[in-house]
Each structure stands twice: as C-alpha cells, then as structure tokens.
Design a protein around this motif. Structure first.
Motif, PDB file in Angstrom:
ATOM      1  N   ALA A 326      57.217  62.179  40.720  1.00 42.39           N
ATOM      2  CA  ALA A 326      57.452  61.149  41.733  1.00 42.39           C
ATOM      3  C   ALA A 326      58.558  61.583  42.692  1.00 42.39           C
ATOM      4  CB  ALA A 326      57.821  59.828  41.062  1.00 42.39           C
ATOM      5  N   ALA A 327      58.450  61.105  43.923  1.00 40.85           N
ATOM      6  CA  ALA A 327      59.413  61.502  44.963  1.00 40.85           C
ATOM      7  C   ALA A 327      60.792  60.903  44.742  1.00 40.85           C
ATOM      8  CB  ALA A 327      58.879  61.093  46.332  1.00 40.85           C
ATOM      9  N   GLU A 328      60.846  59.739  44.086  1.00 38.97           N
ATOM     10  CA  GLU A 328      62.119  59.016  43.953  1.00 38.97           C
ATOM     11  C   GLU A 328      62.370  58.628  42.500  1.00 38.97           C
ATOM     12  OE1 GLU A 328      64.073  58.511  46.531  1.00 38.97           O
ATOM     13  OE2 GLU A 328      62.695  59.084  48.158  1.00 38.97           O
ATOM     14  N   ARG A 329      63.663  58.511  42.153  1.00 42.43           N
ATOM     15  CA  ARG A 329      64.060  58.045  40.820  1.00 42.43           C
ATOM     16  C   ARG A 329      65.182  57.024  40.941  1.00 42.43           C
ATOM     17  NH1 ARG A 329      64.560  63.186  36.655  1.00 42.43           N
ATOM     18  NH2 ARG A 329      62.461  64.038  36.965  1.00 42.43           N
ATOM     19  N   ARG A 330      65.213  56.095  39.990  1.00 45.12           N
ATOM     20  CA  ARG A 330      66.349  55.181  39.885  1.00 45.12           C
ATOM     21  C   ARG A 330      66.661  54.988  38.403  1.00 45.12           C
ATOM     22  NH1 ARG A 330      66.587  49.173  42.456  1.00 45.12           N
ATOM     23  NH2 ARG A 330      66.568  50.402  44.391  1.00 45.12           N
ATOM     24  N   VAL A 331      67.926  55.042  38.045  1.00 47.67           N
ATOM     25  CA  VAL A 331      68.349  54.861  36.656  1.00 47.67           C
ATOM     26  C   VAL A 331      68.831  53.433  36.461  1.00 47.67           C
ATOM     27  CG1 VAL A 331      69.964  55.606  34.876  1.00 47.67           C
ATOM     28  CG2 VAL A 331      68.964  57.295  36.440  1.00 47.67           C
ATOM     29  N   VAL A 332      68.365  52.800  35.382  1.00 47.40           N
ATOM     30  CA  VAL A 332      68.832  51.471  34.979  1.00 47.40           C
ATOM     31  C   VAL A 332      69.788  51.664  33.814  1.00 47.40           C
ATOM     32  CG1 VAL A 332      68.164  49.213  34.088  1.00 47.40           C
ATOM     33  CG2 VAL A 332      66.691  50.385  35.745  1.00 47.40           C
ATOM     34  N   LEU A 333      71.000  51.146  33.951  1.00 46.74           N
ATOM     35  CA  LEU A 333      72.045  51.362  32.951  1.00 46.74           C
ATOM     36  C   LEU A 333      72.090  50.237  31.921  1.00 46.74           C
ATOM     37  CD1 LEU A 333      74.869  52.544  35.372  1.00 46.74           C
ATOM     38  CD2 LEU A 333      73.175  53.945  34.160  1.00 46.74           C
ATOM     39  N   ALA A 334      72.505  50.556  30.718  1.00 45.06           N
ATOM     40  CA  ALA A 334      72.664  49.544  29.661  1.00 45.06           C
ATOM     41  C   ALA A 334      73.814  48.612  30.035  1.00 45.06           C
ATOM     42  CB  ALA A 334      72.936  50.218  28.330  1.00 45.06           C
ATOM     43  N   PRO A 335      73.602  47.294  29.936  1.00 50.46           N
ATOM     44  CA  PRO A 335      74.663  46.352  30.320  1.00 50.46           C
ATOM     45  C   PRO A 335      75.712  46.146  29.234  1.00 50.46           C
ATOM     46  CG  PRO A 335      72.695  45.163  29.671  1.00 50.46           C
ATOM     47  CD  PRO A 335      72.337  46.617  29.621  1.00 50.46           C
ATOM     48  N   ALA A 336      75.440  46.616  28.016  1.00 48.12           N
ATOM     49  CA  ALA A 336      76.368  46.404  26.904  1.00 48.12           C
ATOM     50  C   ALA A 336      76.178  47.518  25.883  1.00 48.12           C
ATOM     51  CB  ALA A 336      76.129  45.034  26.256  1.00 48.12           C
ATOM     52  N   SER A 337      77.124  47.612  24.959  1.00 47.96           N
ATOM     53  CA  SER A 337      77.020  48.584  23.865  1.00 47.96           C
ATOM     54  C   SER A 337      76.515  47.892  22.608  1.00 47.96           C
ATOM     55  CB  SER A 337      78.392  49.214  23.584  1.00 47.96           C
ATOM     56  OG  SER A 337      78.851  49.949  24.700  1.00 47.96           O
ATOM     57  N   GLY A 338      75.794  48.634  21.787  1.00 47.06           N
ATOM     58  CA  GLY A 338      75.293  48.069  20.531  1.00 47.06           C
ATOM     59  C   GLY A 338      73.979  48.717  20.140  1.00 47.06           C
ATOM     60  N   THR A 339      73.179  47.991  19.377  1.00 45.98           N
ATOM     61  CA  THR A 339      71.874  48.468  18.933  1.00 45.98           C
ATOM     62  C   THR A 339      70.783  47.807  19.762  1.00 45.98           C
ATOM     63  OG1 THR A 339      72.670  48.751  16.665  1.00 45.98           O
ATOM     64  CG2 THR A 339      70.285  48.623  16.980  1.00 45.98           C
ATOM     65  N   VAL A 382      73.003  52.139  21.920  1.00 42.95           N
ATOM     66  CA  VAL A 382      73.176  52.354  23.359  1.00 42.95           C
ATOM     67  C   VAL A 382      74.631  52.068  23.712  1.00 42.95           C
ATOM     68  CG1 VAL A 382      70.777  51.767  23.881  1.00 42.95           C
ATOM     69  CG2 VAL A 382      72.511  49.981  23.936  1.00 42.95           C
ATOM     70  N   ALA A 383      75.084  52.665  24.800  1.00 41.79           N
ATOM     71  CA  ALA A 383      76.462  52.464  25.265  1.00 41.79           C
ATOM     72  C   ALA A 383      76.440  51.867  26.661  1.00 41.79           C
ATOM     73  CB  ALA A 383      77.217  53.793  25.267  1.00 41.79           C
ATOM     74  N   ALA A 384      77.296  50.896  26.904  1.00 43.81           N
ATOM     75  CA  ALA A 384      77.382  50.256  28.211  1.00 43.81           C
ATOM     76  C   ALA A 384      77.603  51.305  29.295  1.00 43.81           C
ATOM     77  CB  ALA A 384      78.522  49.243  28.221  1.00 43.81           C
ATOM     78  N   GLY A 385      76.831  51.197  30.378  1.00 44.62           N
ATOM     79  CA  GLY A 385      76.969  52.124  31.489  1.00 44.62           C
ATOM     80  C   GLY A 385      76.181  53.407  31.348  1.00 44.62           C
ATOM     81  N   GLU A 386      75.544  53.606  30.192  1.00 49.30           N
ATOM     82  CA  GLU A 386      74.707  54.796  29.986  1.00 49.30           C
ATOM     83  C   GLU A 386      73.252  54.475  30.345  1.00 49.30           C
ATOM     84  OE1 GLU A 386      75.678  57.956  29.012  1.00 49.30           O
ATOM     85  OE2 GLU A 386      77.673  57.111  29.411  1.00 49.30           O
ATOM     86  N   PRO A 387      72.439  55.500  30.694  1.00 53.42           N
ATOM     87  CA  PRO A 387      71.042  55.249  31.078  1.00 53.42           C
ATOM     88  C   PRO A 387      70.238  54.573  29.971  1.00 53.42           C
ATOM     89  CG  PRO A 387      71.701  57.449  31.738  1.00 53.42           C
ATOM     90  CD  PRO A 387      72.806  56.923  30.868  1.00 53.42           C
ATOM     91  N   LEU A 388      69.511  53.532  30.364  1.00 57.75           N
ATOM     92  CA  LEU A 388      68.592  52.847  29.457  1.00 57.75           C
ATOM     93  C   LEU A 388      67.147  53.158  29.849  1.00 57.75           C
ATOM     94  CD1 LEU A 388      68.497  50.939  27.032  1.00 57.75           C
ATOM     95  CD2 LEU A 388      68.542  49.011  28.634  1.00 57.75           C
ATOM     96  N   PHE A 389      66.868  53.132  31.158  1.00 58.74           N
ATOM     97  CA  PHE A 389      65.555  53.483  31.693  1.00 58.74           C
ATOM     98  C   PHE A 389      65.748  54.378  32.921  1.00 58.74           C
ATOM     99  CE2 PHE A 389      65.326  48.942  30.412  1.00 58.74           C
ATOM    100  CZ  PHE A 389      64.447  49.039  29.342  1.00 58.74           C
TER     101      PHE A 389
END
Length: 429
Positions: A326-339, A382-389
């Motif tokens: 795909a021509a474009e990408r966007r990263v969605v970040l985890a809003p919180a830390s935990g499982t 997951v860690a807050a601020g790290e990539p989720l999707f």
C-alpha cells in the motif's frame, strides 16, 4: 406441477417431495419459475425449515443443474477443505500445498471476499501473474502437475446455486441454514472431491456468531456430504479474534509464506496442521505409512513450501515476485499498558474493508496492499504509546474511518488473568 403448489406446500409446513424439489430447481434454472416465486419459496424455507431428506435432495438438484468434475482416476485420493469465512483466514493458502506435499490431491474451488470477510482468490490474485480462472482441463493439468489447485468455480458448476445465492442476498433469506448448507455443498460436490473437511467458524468475525448455530450448520453439511458418498467431517473453530497477525490480501499471502517456510503465527500453524491431518484421515491416508508425511513435518522440511511454489507457477504466478504494498501507512498506538484481553474479529475486518482490502459489491475492485497488521494478540502484553495496529491503504483519506472501527475493538487490562480460548471448539462427524 407448478411453482405455486410447491410454495404453498412449504408455506404450510409440508415436506417437499423429491419430485417437487427436482422440478422447481430445474425450472428455476431454465427461467420458467419467476424470481418472485423463488423468493417466496426461499422465505417459506427460511421460516419453515427443511428436514435432512429435503436438504440432501435440494443439494442434489442444484448439483444436477450443471457439470460435475471427476478426478477419480488420479493416482492419489482427493480431499478438500471449505471454510465458512472469517477475518485473517488465509488457511487455504498454506493448507492446500501442505496436504499435497503429504500425498493427497486437493481440488480447491474458492471464492472472493464480500464485506468484512476476505476471499481466497483476492489474496492469491495479489501475486503477480497468478490466474484464478481455469478451464476444467487446466484445473486437471495443475492437479496432475502439483497435487493441488486453487481456482474459481466455472459457470458450468451448480448454476442454480449461482442464481439462488444472488436472490437470497436481496430477499433476507441468506441466514437459512438449509439453504446455506445446500449452497456450499452443491459446489463442493460438483468439484469432484472424494472427501471434505469443513471449517465452520464461530464468533464475531464469522457468519455464525454462536456455537449452537455453527454446530447445526456443520451437522447439516456433514450429513449432506455423507449422504452423497463424500466422506465429510467438520471442525468448529474460533473466529472471535482474527487469525494470525495480518488482515488483507497481500499481507495475508506474505504471512502464509512464513507458515510454509516453517515460521508464522502459532494459531495459523495450529489450524493448518489440524485441518491437514483431518483431510488426510478423510482421504484414508495415515502419516508414516506408504510415504505419507505428517503435515507438521512438511512445514518443517520445506516440502510444503516447494509445493506452494509449484502451485503458484502452474497457475501463471511468480512466487519470487514482490507482493503489492500500500502507498500509505498509519500506526495506531496502545492507549494504556497491560494485557490485551480482547480483539474483536468483526471490527478488525471492518477496518480492513474500509482501508480497501474488501468490497461492498461483487463487482468492486480490491486494493491488494490494503489491510491491518496486528502487533499484539489477546494474552500478550502491550505498552502505552507502542504500536498496536498498522493500517495500510492506497488513499490516506481511508485511515480515519478505519481507525474509528478499531476504537472499540480491543480491551487492555492491568494484572488480568487471561484465559485463552481453544482454537478448535468441536468436531462433527
């Protein structure tokens, strides 16, 4: 005999006779039963249901409306798999060459995606040069050469089902279990396989949302297959969470190749091996006897990958060619830390569809590079601020609506004891 007589019989709860079923399907295929009459009959079946004898005969009548392939003279037994569809369900891609590498022949007729569920042919068409449309002679040639083929059903196979499927889509009768079962099984019987394994998905990303409905559909299809001389079994499998970590056409092809190369996500590997073993057993083949490999070994030793490359080349594709990106990408970040405790398959599929990976109408084109990469699965930290999707699209204006679909798609909990659900829920034979 006329259409009104058949409609009234089912409307009033009567069992349709074999003669009534044969006549109405043949007459509808010839255009002698009007669309509104078949619509009324479909609604009567939806409301009144069908018993085992009726469903089996309805399937045979649709089968008789067209051609039936015959691979009985191959030098190995034939077996196939059908999935009722889900999100990230790329299992056909590693499964077909794996089973072929183990000693069976796999004549796999597949379809295209619609809505939030992906289609096997769409995924494979992201491979440069690969062809889905094969004549029966070409299909046979690929089977002879590679032991496996994945292609579109030709117009001569179960044409009555093609007409009825389109009608059900616009008359609110898609959910009828007898009609679903007959639709699937008429096409599978037409492809000439000697045995069949059904992967009936259960959960938010599946057509059947609960195990009871999925079990009823599985039982109906297994009975149809066995009643018509095709050894048939079904597995009920989990589809509340997407399969693997890639959702989207080329993304899923790349993940399937990882599995065929001896790696890949654990859930995709597990389901590939489970279904492959069921297919071999249904075909009468036992790993360790007469040169039959175990599917896990075929994935480890490179024979499944070699089978995949041969299959792709035989259908005009280049297995070494770069896949579309795909021509474009966007990263969605985890809003919180935990499982990560929940990841909803339907909403992830909806996001991929909004990014361009799927279609709203059968005639729509798909973006081969579009989709969603999952950086965590339920049970993982997951860690807050790290990539989720990571979202992939050709047009950046698609990102906002796709991200909206993901807003309620997951839960993250702190200090949560996560209980993983089994991938295989039940077996129906």
């Amino acid at each position: 005999m006329d259409a009104i007589e058949v409609i009234r019989a089912k409307r009033d709860g009567a069992e349709l006779s074999p003669e009534q079923i044969d006549w109405v399907i043949a007459a509808y295929t010839r255009g002698e039963v009007a669309e509104e009459q078949m619509s009324a009959l479909a609604m009567a079946i939806y409301l009144r249901g069908m018993n085992r004898a009726e469903v089996s005969r309805w399937t045979l009548a649709m089968l008789a409306s067209g051609d039936r392939l015959d691979f009985s003279d191959l030098d190995r037994p034939t077996t196939d798999k059908h999935s009722t569809g889900g999100v990230g369900d790329k299992i056909t891609l590693p499964l077909t060459p794996t089973v072929a590498a183990c000693g069976a022949a796999v004549p796999q007729l597949s379809g295209r995606g619609l809505g939030h569920t992906g289609g096997t042919l769409d995924k494979l068409e992201s491979i440069p040069g690969w062809r889905a449309e094969l004549s029966p002679q070409e299909m046979r040639g690929v089977l002879d050469t590679t032991g496996g083929v994945i292609c579109a059903a030709g117009p001569g196979l179960a044409p009555a089902d093609r007409r009825l499927y389109a009608l059900r889509d616009v008359t609110g009768t898609v959910e009828s279990i007898p009609l679903i079962a007959a639709s699937i099984m008429s096409k599978k019987l037409a492809e000439g396989t000697g045995s069949l394994v059904l992967d009936v998905k259960v959960g938010s990303g599946a057509f059947m949302k609960d195990a009871a409905s999925a079990r009823e559909l599985a039982r109906t299809m297994v009975d149809i297959g066995n009643d018509n001389g095709v050894r048939t079994v079904a597995l009920l499998t989990e589809m509340g969470t997407p399969l693997g970590r890639a959702v989207g056409n080329a993304l899923e092809v790349a993940e399937a190749v990882e599995v065929l190369s001896g790696g890949g996500p654990a859930d995709v590997v597990e389901l590939t091996v489970e279904l492959a073993r069921e297919m071999l057993a249904a075909a009468g083949l036992t790993p360790g006897e007469n040169g039959v490999k175990d599917p896990a070994e075929a994935l480890r030793d490179g024979s499944a990958l070699a089978s995949w490359e041969a299959l792709v080349r035989a259908q005009g594709g280049d297995p070494a060619a770069p896949l579309p990106v795909a021509a474009e990408r966007r990263v969605v970040l985890a809003p919180a830390s935990g499982t990560l405790t929940r990841l909803d398959a339907y909403q992830v599929g909806l996001a991929a569809w909004r990014l361009g990976a799927g279609r709203a109408r059968k005639e729509d084109a798909v973006s081969f590079g579009a989709g969603v990469t999952l950086h965590a699965k339920p049970g993982e930290g997951v860690a807050a601020g790290e990539p989720l999707f990571t979202l992939h699209a050709d047009e950046p204006e698609r990102f906002d609506r796709a991200a909206q679909a993901l807003e309620g798609a997951f839960d993250i909990g702190a200090d949560v004891a996560f209980e993983e659900r089994p991938l295989v829920i039940d077996r129906v034979a």
